[in-house]
Motif scaffolding. Structure first.
Motif, PDB file in Angstrom:
ATOM      1  N   ALA A  71     -11.737  32.097  39.638  1.00 49.98           N
ATOM      2  CA  ALA A  71     -12.711  31.165  40.205  1.00 49.98           C
ATOM      3  C   ALA A  71     -12.701  29.834  39.448  1.00 49.98           C
ATOM      4  CB  ALA A  71     -14.105  31.788  40.170  1.00 49.98           C
ATOM      5  N   ILE A  72     -12.528  29.899  38.123  1.00 54.72           N
ATOM      6  CA  ILE A  72     -12.467  28.664  37.329  1.00 54.72           C
ATOM      7  C   ILE A  72     -11.220  27.866  37.704  1.00 54.72           C
ATOM      8  CG2 ILE A  72     -12.387  27.684  35.003  1.00 54.72           C
ATOM      9  CD1 ILE A  72     -13.651  30.378  34.041  1.00 54.72           C
ATOM     10  N   TYR A  73     -10.071  28.552  37.780  1.00 49.88           N
ATOM     11  CA  TYR A  73      -8.825  27.869  38.123  1.00 49.88           C
ATOM     12  C   TYR A  73      -8.910  27.251  39.515  1.00 49.88           C
ATOM     13  CZ  TYR A  73      -4.022  26.795  39.201  1.00 49.88           C
ATOM     14  OH  TYR A  73      -2.876  26.121  39.566  1.00 49.88           O
ATOM     15  N   ASN A  74      -9.464  27.977  40.469  1.00 48.95           N
ATOM     16  CA  ASN A  74      -9.556  27.458  41.826  1.00 48.95           C
ATOM     17  C   ASN A  74     -10.440  26.215  41.893  1.00 48.95           C
ATOM     18  OD1 ASN A  74      -7.825  29.352  42.899  1.00 48.95           O
ATOM     19  ND2 ASN A  74      -9.461  30.777  43.475  1.00 48.95           N
ATOM     20  N   GLU A  75     -11.488  26.175  41.067  1.00 48.90           N
ATOM     21  CA  GLU A  75     -12.309  24.966  41.019  1.00 48.90           C
ATOM     22  C   GLU A  75     -11.519  23.813  40.414  1.00 48.90           C
ATOM     23  OE1 GLU A  75     -16.521  25.080  39.672  1.00 48.90           O
ATOM     24  OE2 GLU A  75     -15.883  23.549  38.211  1.00 48.90           O
ATOM     25  N   TYR A  76     -10.831  24.090  39.325  1.00 45.64           N
ATOM     26  CA  TYR A  76     -10.072  23.042  38.644  1.00 45.64           C
ATOM     27  C   TYR A  76      -8.934  22.511  39.508  1.00 45.64           C
ATOM     28  CZ  TYR A  76      -5.962  21.517  36.071  1.00 45.64           C
ATOM     29  OH  TYR A  76      -4.824  20.847  35.693  1.00 45.64           O
ATOM     30  N   LYS A  77      -8.183  23.413  40.168  1.00 44.12           N
ATOM     31  CA  LYS A  77      -6.968  22.977  40.858  1.00 44.12           C
ATOM     32  C   LYS A  77      -7.272  21.977  41.969  1.00 44.12           C
ATOM     33  CE  LYS A  77      -6.411  26.472  44.521  1.00 44.12           C
ATOM     34  NZ  LYS A  77      -5.573  27.571  45.032  1.00 44.12           N
ATOM     35  N   ALA A  78      -8.481  22.064  42.556  1.00 46.66           N
ATOM     36  CA  ALA A  78      -8.843  21.097  43.601  1.00 46.66           C
ATOM     37  C   ALA A  78      -8.897  19.674  43.054  1.00 46.66           C
ATOM     38  CB  ALA A  78     -10.173  21.488  44.232  1.00 46.66           C
ATOM     39  N   LEU A  79      -9.200  19.532  41.757  1.00 45.45           N
ATOM     40  CA  LEU A  79      -9.237  18.212  41.129  1.00 45.45           C
ATOM     41  C   LEU A  79      -7.838  17.660  40.861  1.00 45.45           C
ATOM     42  CD1 LEU A  79     -12.258  18.467  38.658  1.00 45.45           C
ATOM     43  CD2 LEU A  79     -11.994  16.812  40.517  1.00 45.45           C
ATOM     44  N   THR A  80      -6.802  18.470  41.062  1.00 49.12           N
ATOM     45  CA  THR A  80      -5.433  17.981  40.895  1.00 49.12           C
ATOM     46  C   THR A  80      -4.816  17.540  42.216  1.00 49.12           C
ATOM     47  OG1 THR A  80      -4.294  20.116  41.220  1.00 49.12           O
ATOM     48  CG2 THR A  80      -5.124  19.621  38.998  1.00 49.12           C
ATOM     49  N   LYS A  81      -5.509  17.750  43.336  1.00 49.36           N
ATOM     50  CA  LYS A  81      -4.929  17.440  44.646  1.00 49.36           C
ATOM     51  C   LYS A  81      -4.574  15.954  44.736  1.00 49.36           C
ATOM     52  CE  LYS A  81      -5.508  18.169  49.585  1.00 49.36           C
ATOM     53  NZ  LYS A  81      -6.367  18.726  50.656  1.00 49.36           N
ATOM     54  N   PHE A 116      -0.807  13.363  40.002  1.00 48.90           N
ATOM     55  CA  PHE A 116       0.560  13.526  39.511  1.00 48.90           C
ATOM     56  C   PHE A 116       0.862  14.980  39.151  1.00 48.90           C
ATOM     57  CE2 PHE A 116       4.070  12.494  36.470  1.00 48.90           C
ATOM     58  CZ  PHE A 116       4.862  11.783  37.375  1.00 48.90           C
ATOM     59  N   CYS A 117      -0.132  15.672  38.609  1.00 46.45           N
ATOM     60  CA  CYS A 117       0.042  17.075  38.204  1.00 46.45           C
ATOM     61  C   CYS A 117      -0.515  18.024  39.268  1.00 46.45           C
ATOM     62  CB  CYS A 117      -0.625  17.325  36.860  1.00 46.45           C
ATOM     63  SG  CYS A 117      -2.376  16.870  36.795  1.00 46.45           S
ATOM     64  N   ASP A 118      -0.304  17.696  40.533  1.00 43.67           N
ATOM     65  CA  ASP A 118      -0.863  18.458  41.651  1.00 43.67           C
ATOM     66  C   ASP A 118      -0.412  19.916  41.625  1.00 43.67           C
ATOM     67  OD1 ASP A 118      -1.749  19.461  44.093  1.00 43.67           O
ATOM     68  OD2 ASP A 118      -1.286  17.624  45.188  1.00 43.67           O
ATOM     69  N   GLN A 119      -1.378  20.807  41.595  1.00 43.60           N
ATOM     70  CA  GLN A 119      -1.124  22.243  41.708  1.00 43.60           C
ATOM     71  C   GLN A 119      -2.121  22.872  42.680  1.00 43.60           C
ATOM     72  OE1 GLN A 119      -2.579  23.778  37.488  1.00 43.60           O
ATOM     73  NE2 GLN A 119      -1.825  21.681  37.367  1.00 43.60           N
ATOM     74  N   SER A 120      -2.678  22.022  43.531  1.00 44.59           N
ATOM     75  CA  SER A 120      -3.764  22.456  44.406  1.00 44.59           C
ATOM     76  C   SER A 120      -3.335  23.481  45.443  1.00 44.59           C
ATOM     77  CB  SER A 120      -4.386  21.243  45.111  1.00 44.59           C
ATOM     78  OG  SER A 120      -3.416  20.577  45.905  1.00 44.59           O
ATOM     79  N   SER A 121      -2.042  23.548  45.757  1.00 42.59           N
ATOM     80  CA  SER A 121      -1.570  24.484  46.781  1.00 42.59           C
ATOM     81  C   SER A 121      -1.271  25.872  46.231  1.00 42.59           C
ATOM     82  CB  SER A 121      -0.305  23.922  47.439  1.00 42.59           C
ATOM     83  OG  SER A 121       0.740  23.814  46.474  1.00 42.59           O
ATOM     84  N   GLN A 122      -1.413  26.055  44.933  1.00 37.79           N
ATOM     85  CA  GLN A 122      -0.990  27.308  44.304  1.00 37.79           C
ATOM     86  C   GLN A 122      -2.059  28.390  44.394  1.00 37.79           C
ATOM     87  OE1 GLN A 122       2.307  27.504  43.244  1.00 37.79           O
ATOM     88  NE2 GLN A 122       2.132  25.581  44.367  1.00 37.79           N
ATOM     89  N   GLU A 123      -1.596  29.610  44.661  1.00 38.37           N
ATOM     90  CA  GLU A 123      -2.488  30.763  44.670  1.00 38.37           C
ATOM     91  C   GLU A 123      -2.509  31.385  43.281  1.00 38.37           C
ATOM     92  OE1 GLU A 123      -4.482  31.692  47.083  1.00 38.37           O
ATOM     93  OE2 GLU A 123      -3.745  29.995  48.286  1.00 38.37           O
ATOM     94  N   TYR A 124      -3.681  31.690  42.797  1.00 35.29           N
ATOM     95  CA  TYR A 124      -3.824  32.176  41.423  1.00 35.29           C
ATOM     96  C   TYR A 124      -3.060  33.479  41.191  1.00 35.29           C
ATOM     97  CZ  TYR A 124      -6.061  33.447  37.023  1.00 35.29           C
ATOM     98  OH  TYR A 124      -6.293  33.803  35.718  1.00 35.29           O
TER      99      TYR A 124
END
Length: 678
Positions: free
Chosen positions: A499-509, A512-520
């Motif tokens: 849940a923490i990672y999923n919240e954080y990854k949206a801020l990378t969308k 430059f370090c975009d990882q928003s499409s990744q499944e945990y």
């Protein structure tokens, strides 16, 4: 413990980021490399193999507290510990608070700290041990390319025609990367390995050419190479015109001193430097690797940029001709940088000085406008001064041991011992820093918690638990969230690391370090692709890479002094809080030592095995001598030994751009210890 249970996880040591497979059986844990991981391909070094033996050694199992640092610790409950934390934070103004984090923390933990400190507490008074390790490389990448992020990847080793290693000893500090270099050499003996380092390291022993330059002359060498490449018409003018800016000014700064004169001032033979000129003038693929020898210096950013300039000038920023690749020190320094744990940063490579970046995070975190301060916090070495002056009265240290890793150990100890400073240390063992604390919070360690890490080539991997920790220890995330809830903050009620990672990854969308499409669950990802800037479209305002004139600020010792170079040992990790309890890792590394050139030692009546005293204005240390091979008037001593902390002799001298301390070197005098005849 389940028999024959296998867990995929990651190594907690260097930035190579080896993926591990842990077999949990009746007789304990067996650590192997994870061959399914595309980044490190199943390789690993001796440290994680042996580390499982020390997982339970000297572990803390209950919070410890004392109001008076001169009194013994008393065990307290977690409720009491969190209440003490909350009281001390809420009773002080924001500017009196300081937080010091670590590249050992998992990405999710660093993100929570960033959200809590910069968002909900509204202070940027936070730094991390990346300030001592990678801050210089961060600034150089931003200045040259517009963003943080190592350009290439490990696969560039596999087809390189030449590998230039400047200011790094990967045979000790990044063994798996070095083994990959040796594998390339074995398969293709014509591959050239060139090492630029004042010390004849194990890496240098395996090289084709060791260039033992005088410490502090790195920028002179890079300028000399750049100027000579231009004189010989070997610069890639088409690439320079098409994709870069600032070349003319940079060349003008480099070309002032004649080539032979520059080389001589570096203490190098002209023929050796000619070899480098010929390489860069060729169409061969060159991979440039560097680490702390360039980062931990008074002119560290200039050293980084000088090295990068050579690759820009010859059009080496691609798979065909090669590129520069910075090696990361800490296992998750990259992940920490991505989430914004340095004093000026925010998640997704954002910056507190940028109003749009602040507003994005404020909206995402459900905070009122202007909650996040636009002023970067002070860096850790300035914070030490502020602690001594009673300006900072609360310090929370997480998962690191700054008493031994910061410069000027005595100054740091005095600051931490200030009775006006409430010192909190969050760690799995009672480190030297923790021994000075008011409150110690016992954490889960490697192998006991869940999250993710990013390695030197921008590859993200999952870190999974394979054992339970002490009953009284908590994960770093639990501690952060527990405090936030005690302070009445909403938005810290996560169900777990996913849940923490999923919240954080949206801020990378779209960052430059975009990882928003990744499944945990299946997280195994290299952001940015194999190589950054493959389309020659850079992250600068003009979309062009930037040359920078190189002007050195390095100081030089007088004729009666030596340059003391510091560094890691082969089997130990930093201040030995964990690896120091493993007999197999301590073998041949039980005692600290000083390496000297034999002729320079014997001129002073010093022989191998003698004890000597090394001294400067900060103090003195006694060490036994080993003979080795170094540039003239240079010494080497490892920094990890608590009984002789070498940073006692390292002054607080910071790079003016990155504010990273010049931990690699100090100027000292050497005297033979007098023989006691009584």
């Amino acid at each position: 413990m389940k028999a024959n249970n296998t867990t995929s996880t990651g190594c907690p040591f260097c930035g190579t980021g080896c993926a591990l497979s842990i077999e949990c059986g009746e007789n304990g844990f067996k650590v192997k490399g994870d061959k399914t991981n595309p980044s490190t391909q199943g390789d690993l070094c001796f440290k994680p193999i042996q580390m499982a033996k020390a997982l339970d050694a000297h572990r803390l199992s209950a919070p410890l507290y004392r109001a008076d640092k001169s009194k013994p610790f008393q065990e307290i409950s977690w409720d009491e510990a969190i209440a003490l934390l909350a009281h001390n934070i809420s009773s002080l103004p924001k500017d009196a608070l300081y937080f010091y984090l670590s590249g050992q923390l998992l990405t999710e933990e660093s993100y929570l700290f960033t959200k809590l400190i910069k968002g909900y507490l509204g202070t940027n008074n936070v730094d991390a041990n990346s300030r001592l390790c990678m801050a210089t490389a961060v600034v150089a990448h931003k200045m040259a390319f517009g963003s943080d992020g190592p350009v290439g990847n490990y696969a560039d080793i596999d087809d390189a025609d030449a590998i230039i290693i400047s200011g790094s000893n990967p045979a000790w500090a990044h063994p798996v990367i070095f083994r990959r270099i040796l594998a390339r050499k074995k398969a293709h003996p014509e591959t050239k390995i060139i090492v630029i380092d004042p010390i004849y390291t194990e890496t240098a022993e395996k090289s084709d050419l060791w260039m033992g330059l005088s410490g502090g002359s790195d920028t002179t060498l890079y300028n000399a190479l750049l100027a000579e490449l231009y004189r010989r018409g070997a610069c890639d003018t088409a690439f320079i015109d098409r994709a870069t800016e600032g070349f003319e000014q940079t060349l003008n700064a480099a070309i002032e001193i004649p080539f032979a004169e520059s080389v001589a001032s570096c203490g190098l033979p002209l023929n050796d430097v000619e070899t480098l000129v010929e390489l860069f003038a060729s169409d061969k693929k060159i991979l440039g690797l560097w680490c702390q020898g360039l980062n931990q210096a008074q002119d560290g950013v200039m050293r980084n940029l000088g090295f990068i300039n050579l690759f820009l000038a010859t059009g080496r920023l691609n798979v065909q001709k090669g590129l520069p690749l910075s090696l990361t020190g800490q296992p998750n320094a990259m992940g920490g940088r991505e989430v914004g744990y340095l004093s000026n940063a925010l998640p997704g490579y954002r910056d507190v000085r940028n109003s749009d970046d602040r507003a994005t995070c404020e909206v995402y975190w459900n905070l009122p406008p202007d909650t996040i301060s636009p002023t970067p916090g002070i860096t850790v070495t300035d914070a030490i001064d502020a602690m001594s002056a009673n300006q900072i009265r609360f310090l929370w240290v997480a998962c690191t041991n700054p008493l031994l890793t910061l410069p000027d150990v005595k100054k740091t100890e005095k600051a931490f011992s200030n009775p006006e400073l409430f010192l909190v240390v969050q760690d799995c063992v009672l480190s030297e820093t923790a021994l000075l604390a008011n409150l110690v919070l016992p954490t889960l360690s490697w192998g006991e918690k869940e999250g993710s890490m990013t390695n030197s080539e921008r590859f993200i991997k999952r870190v999974r638990p394979f054992k339970s920790g002490p009953a009284g220890a908590k994960s770093d995330s639990e501690i952060i969230c527990g405090l936030a809830q005690k302070l009445g903050f909403l938005g810290f009620d996560y169900t777990g690391a996913e849940a923490i990672y999923n919240e954080y990854k949206a801020l990378t969308k779209n960052r430059f370090c975009d990882q928003s499409s990744q499944e945990y669950d299946s997280l195994s990802y290299q952001w940015g692709g194999e190589r950054l800037y493959a389309n020659e479209h850079f992250a600068t305002p003009t979309f062009k890479a930037q040359f920078h004139p190189i002007i050195s600020s390095a100081s030089h010792p007088d004729k009666n002094q030596f340059v003391l170079i510091t560094g890691r040992t082969k089997k130990q990790w930093h201040t030995m809080t964990r690896t120091g309890h493993v007999a197999e890792l301590m073998k041949e590394e039980e005692h600290p030592y000083l390496v000297m050139n034999s002729n320079e030692a014997e001129e002073r009546g010093i022989y191998e095995g003698d004890s000597v005293v090394i001294t400067n204005q900060l103090g003195s240390l006694e060490l036994p001598v080993r003979f080795g091979k170094l540039a003239p008037n240079h010494l080497f001593a490892p920094f990890g030994y608590p009984e002789t902390p070498i940073n006692t002799l390292v002054p607080v001298t910071n790079d003016p751009f990155s504010f990273q301390s010049a931990l690699k070197s100090a100027h000292v005098r050497v005297t033979r210890k007098p023989i006691n005849c009584h």
